[in-house]
Design a protein around this motif. Structure first.
Motif, short mmCIF file in Angstrom:
data_model
loop_
_atom_site.label_atom_id
_atom_site.label_comp_id
_atom_site.label_asym_id
_atom_site.label_seq_id
_atom_site.Cartn_x
_atom_site.Cartn_y
_atom_site.Cartn_z
N ASN A 39 1.06 4.33 -2.79
CA ASN A 39 0.76 5.74 -2.52
C ASN A 39 1.99 6.63 -2.54
O ASN A 39 1.88 7.84 -2.39
CB ASN A 39 0.13 5.86 -1.12
CG ASN A 39 -1.24 5.21 -1.11
OD1 ASN A 39 -1.93 5.21 -2.14
ND2 ASN A 39 -1.60 4.62 0.02
N HIS A 85 1.17 8.66 4.76
CA HIS A 85 1.66 7.50 4.01
C HIS A 85 3.04 7.74 3.42
O HIS A 85 3.71 6.82 3.01
CB HIS A 85 0.66 7.11 2.90
CG HIS A 85 0.50 8.17 1.84
ND1 HIS A 85 -0.52 9.12 1.88
CD2 HIS A 85 1.23 8.41 0.72
CE1 HIS A 85 -0.40 9.91 0.81
NE2 HIS A 85 0.65 9.49 0.09
N LEU A 140 0.83 -1.20 0.00
CA LEU A 140 0.00 0.00 0.00
C LEU A 140 0.86 1.25 0.00
O LEU A 140 0.63 2.21 -0.74
CB LEU A 140 -0.90 -0.03 1.25
CG LEU A 140 -2.01 1.01 1.31
CD1 LEU A 140 -3.03 0.74 0.19
CD2 LEU A 140 -2.72 0.94 2.67
#
Ligand code: C2E
Ligand code: MG
Ligand code: MG
Length: 938
Positions: free
Chosen positions: A912, A934, A908
């Protein structure tokens, strides 16, 4: 004139004559010839019969013809009464036929009345002949009588066998000469010696004087021709052939016979101080009968004795066997005591008259070792030589002979120094012995019964069988003990090394410890023994263990006990050390064993070295239990192992807790390996120039069921020490390869690095694993490995070999934690790397410590110089990142970019992620633009 009937001897003459004148003429013819005559004259039958009642004539002179009576009738009547009295016919006229008839009828002669001059000669001859015949008859009767007496004595039921020979002699002493003048002797000669068996006179037995003994010896000496022979001398002083010793003894008349009986030679001799007329044929016959009678008796006696002996021996044998069995079966007598009792009993009963010594020996090489001794009094052997534990060379004992002859049991009645069979020094002075050799319990044994005297009674088969029966007991006892000891040994000893095993080391030293005041326990653990096993195989591993154990055992001093308590762990018990320093001194002695090389048993005589960690604990008499001391030594050992190569650690308080922790960790880690409790986290590598994510490092995490997430620093070093790392390595390799394959599917340039453990760094197994992976289609150019500088430097050559191979396969190699491992520049040159990772300790000090910054700068320039890409590891702040960027470091890894994440979070994060250069970051920071979660998930 000579008178055959004896001059002047009265001749009683019966004259049968009816003519008185003729009778007178005849008698006068006799007296005129000088003969002494007593006469009776009868003239008819009635007169004759009457005269014969009162008158015993020496000679009868008979007329031939009478009225109503004649010479034949007269002859008949005279011979009816006196058959041996000679009768001469004196006749006036007689025909030749009647004269012949007269002589045939029993008359001895006839004389004509006309020639009476012839009568005295006829009478003299007739009386002489009659008297001689009478004497002969007397002698014959005497001979018969003495033989009869001899026979009676020899068969007297009241006499016992032993008494018969003296009784015969006593009777013969009387009968040989017809009076008491003779003495009788019986001498036995056996070998070179002679013994007077019996001597007697008519009055009974008598002592033998010195000169008599010499005379007898002379007889024995002169009659040794082997045949039965009788010799006699009527007068020894007059006879040239008589040995001089006879006369010296005062013996004038001697008759002697030599004979053999019962295997011995005998001399029978009769001697008298008076000379005798020559011995007669009767005497010689008598001697012959005597000799055969004595010989027979001696033989019967010998037979009787041997039968009696045999019975006696059988009885004694049964008794002694019974006595032995009682000892054997007496449960109250223990072990070696039983041996001693048996030997004592045997020594007493082999020959009750003679002393023996019983010994039980174990044969070992050239020697025999005494295990037990038992003896009766008077054994006559040297006592200083044989005691329990005595060692004798086999060659100096009759045992050598029996072994050489390969006969189990032998006996010697009389061993002499000159015995050709036994040419040996009789250390103990053995003269008689019985020996038996047997095997039992893996050894050879000898049971010996020996005496310092020659056997008084021949050692027979029963004696030998007695010793064999005893030996069979000893044999079964030894066998039992041996088997028992073997089982005990197997239970208590390590089969490989022969040292005490764990449980017996503990129990044995525990009981020793209970007796002593102070003691120490040292535990020795061979470092990385599993590596020897892994790389050389178990056979070599076993050889090394055996070598080490014998080296340790060889190092042990009296009282110290060495055991093998684990596969590569040894324990040493040190009794009564004067101080803790002395303990360490001893322990260093044992550690010194590892300075040498150990044989591997390989055919090429290869040797290897190995090291050991040692933990020691001393019991100071403070009441600590043996178990406590043992576990303290164990704790000290655990610490020693942690500290690394060849450490000796003496126990200090608190070490147990640490050791316990490690023990727990070991079992937890084993469960983790089995239960798949590991996970890889991923931390990105970012290129400083572009802000691009170029790869990541895979870092292991352990999800402990109770303790939660555990970081590698807390278990990887331990796993390396204990060898548990091997399984972890395999798991990491597989997991890393799988993830790298997945991630690289979308990002062809992406490279996933994972950490190699110390043992993987120089091991070509990793190369083989990658080759296998490549064959399975894994893209190796998406994979990199990290080797710490310390591991790489441990064996530069081996690491170099592995790295070159990996790089050929396309796998990148990064050197990790660089700057703390003291690598020399020359070794860096020979190691083919792709990446050099600056250790986090320098990066974290970049902004605050000028030295760290200087080192980091140097490392970057070294990397540039050698053509390695540099990675700054552990950059947490934008300042650190910027510094790295500004100073030419190519990549960065650290919390300042992202923390390590599980694969999902990492995927993930990657999705991102927007590339940012340090300048952009700095601008944002200045504008106080918050960093996206992130992007920098700190
Ligand atoms: P390493 O290979 O030098 O890994 C980098 C360590 O630095 C990692 O610790 C990482 O979490 C930590 N780190 C990264 N950035 C920062 C930061 O900005 N600040 C701080 N304080 N720490 C940062 P980790 O994961 O605990 O690993 C420790 C060590 O354990 C590793 O050092 C590596 O030597 C070893 N290790 C990790 N995973 C494995 C593995 O799978 N196999 C083997 N054999 N060793 C591993
Ligand atoms: Mg690393
Ligand atoms: Mg590192």
């Amino acid at each position: 004139m000579t008178n055959a009937a004896g001059r002047g001897e009265l001749i009683r003459t019966l004259v049968i004559e009816d003519n008185e004148l003729d009778a007178g003429l005849a008698l006068r013819a006799l007296t005129r010839a000088g003969m002494a005559i007593e006469s009776v004259v009868v003239e008819d039958e009635a007169g004759l019969r009457a005269a014969l009642i009162t008158f015993v004539p020496d000679i009868v002179l008979c007329d031939f013809s009478f009225p109503g009576f004649d010479g034949f009738a007269a002859l008949r009547i005279v011979h009816e009464t006196y058959p041996d009295v000679p009768l001469i016919f004196v006749s006036g006229a007689i025909s030749e036929e009647r004269a012949a008839l007269a002589l045939q009828s029993g008359a001895v002669d006839y004389v004509m009345k006309s020639s009476l001059i012839r009568l005295p000669i006829a009478v003299e001859r007739a009386v002489g002949a009659a008297r001689l015949a009478a004497r002969r008859a007397d002698r014959a009767r005497w001979q018969v009588k003495r033989l009869e007496r001899l026979w009676r004595v020899a068969t007297d039921p009241l006499l016992r066998g032993d008494d018969i020979v003296p009784a015969i002699l006593q009777q013969a002493a009387v009968d040989v000469g017809g009076d008491d003048a003779f003495r009788a002797f019986l001498v036995r000669s056996a070998g070179t010696g002679t013994t007077v068996v019996a001597c007697a006179s008519g009055a009974g037995s008598l002592p033998v004087g010195r000169t008599e003994a010499a005379a007898l010896q002379a007889l024995v000496d002169t009659s040794r021709d082997g045949t039965n022979r009788t010799r006699s001398w009527g007068d020894t002083t007059a006879s040239a052939g008589a040995p001089g010793a006879l006369a010296v003894a005062g013996w004038r008349a001697v008759i002697t016979s030599q004979f053999a009986a019962g295997g011995d030679n005998y001399e029978l001799a009769f001697a008298s101080n008076e000379p005798v007329e020559l011995f007669s044929d009767h005497d010689l016959d008598y001697m012959n009968v005597l000799v055969s009678s004595l010989a027979h008796q001696i033989q019967v006696n010998a037979l009787e004795i041997s039968l009696r002996d045999e019975e006696e021996r059988a009885r004694v044998h049964a008794q002694r066997l019974e006595a032995s069995w009682q000892i054997v079966n007496d449960a109250r007598i223990k072990d070696v005591d039983k041996w001693l009792r048996l030997l004592n009993q045997a020594a007493d009963s082999i020959s009750p008259e003679q002393g023996y010594r019983g010994t039980f020996w174990r044969l070992e090489g050239e020697n025999m070792i005494c295990e037990a001794v038992g003896e009766s009094a008077k054994h006559g052997l040297r006592s200083d030589v044989i005691k329990i534990g005595a060692v004798l060379p086999i060659a100096s004992s009759p045992v050598a002979v029996i072994i050489a002859s390969a006969i189990a049991t032998r006996s010697w009645d009389d061993i002499r120094a000159s015995d050709p069979e036994i040419t040996l020094a009789q250390a103990s002075g053995t003269r008689a012995c019985i020996l038996t050799v047997f095997k039992a319990g893996g050894a050879s044994w000898v049971l010996s019964l020996a005496s310092g005297q020659p056997a008084t009674k021949a050692i027979g088969p029963l004696d030998r069988s007695f010793v064999e029966v005893l030996a069979s007991f000893f044999s079964s006892h030894v066998q039992q003990r041996w088997q028992f000891a073997r089982i005990q040994y197997q239970q208590s000893h390590d089969a490989l090394t022969g040292l005490l095993n764990r449980s017996h080391f503990r129990s044995q030293t525990r009981s020793l410890a209970a007796k002593g005041r102070t003691y120490a326990i040292a535990l020795v653990d061979i470092n990385a023994f599993h590596e020897i096993n892994d790389s050389f195989g178990h056979v070599v591993g076993d050889t090394v263990i055996v070598e080490v154990s014998s080296a340790l055992a060889g190092q042990a001093q009296p009282g110290e006990v060495v055991g093998r308590i684990g596969s590569d762990v040894f324990a040493i018990y040190i009794p009564d050390p004067p101080s803790a320093d002395d303990v360490m001194e001893r322990v260093r002695g044992f550690a010194g064993v590892f300075r040498r090389m150990f044989a591997t048993g390989a055919r090429n005589k290869e040797v290897i070295s190995c090291t050991a960690s040692i933990g020691a604990a001393v019991a100071q008499g403070d009441g600590s239990t043996f178990e406590t001391i043992f576990s303290r030594a164990d704790a000290a050992l655990a610490i020693a192992k942690e500290r690394g190569i060849s450490e000796i650690v003496a126990y200090e308080p608190g070490m147990e807790r640490e050791a316990q922790r490690r023990a727990l960790l070991r079992s937890d880690l084993a469960a983790a390996i089995a239960g798949n409790q590991f996970e890889l986290y991923f931390q990105p590598h970012v290129e400083l120039g572009t802000g691009r994510v170029t790869g990541c490092e895979a870092l292991i995490r352990w999800h402990h069921p109770q303790r939660g997430l555990i970081f590698p620093d807390q278990f990887i070093p331990f796993a390396e020490q204990t060898g548990m790392i091997t399984e972890i390595d395999t798991w990491v390799l597989n997991e890393a390869i799988a993830t790298a394959t997945t991630l690289s599917a979308k990002r062809p340039d992406f490279r996933l690095y994972f950490n190699l453990s110390g043992r993987q760094a120089g091991d070509s197994a990793i190369v083989r694993a990658f080759i296998k992976a490549a064959r399975a289609g894994v893209p190796l150019r998406n994979i990199g490995v990290e080797i710490t500088e310390t591991d790489a430097m441990r064996s530069v050559r081996a690491t170099g070999r592995v790295c070159r191979a990996l790089r050929k396969l396309g796998v990148h190699v990064a050197i990790d934690d660089f700057g703390v491992g003291y690598s020399s520049l020359s070794s860096l040159k020979s190691l083919p790397f792709d990446v050099l990772k600056i250790d986090r300790s320098f990066v974290s000090g970049l902004m605050t410590d000028g030295h760290d910054a200087a080192i980091a700068r140097t490392i970057i320039s070294i990397a540039d110089h050698f053509g390695f890409a540099s990675v700054g590891e552990g950059a947490e702040t934008p300042g650190e990142i910027e510094w790295l960027w500004k100073n030419g470091c190519r990549y960065v890894q650290g919390y300042g970019i992202a923390r390590p994440m599980p694969i999902d979070a990492f995927t993930l994060w990657l999705a991102n992620y927007k590339a940012k250069t340090p300048e952009l970051r700095r601008a944002r920071a200045r504008r106080r633009i918050p960093v996206l979660r992130h992007e920098l998930p700190i």
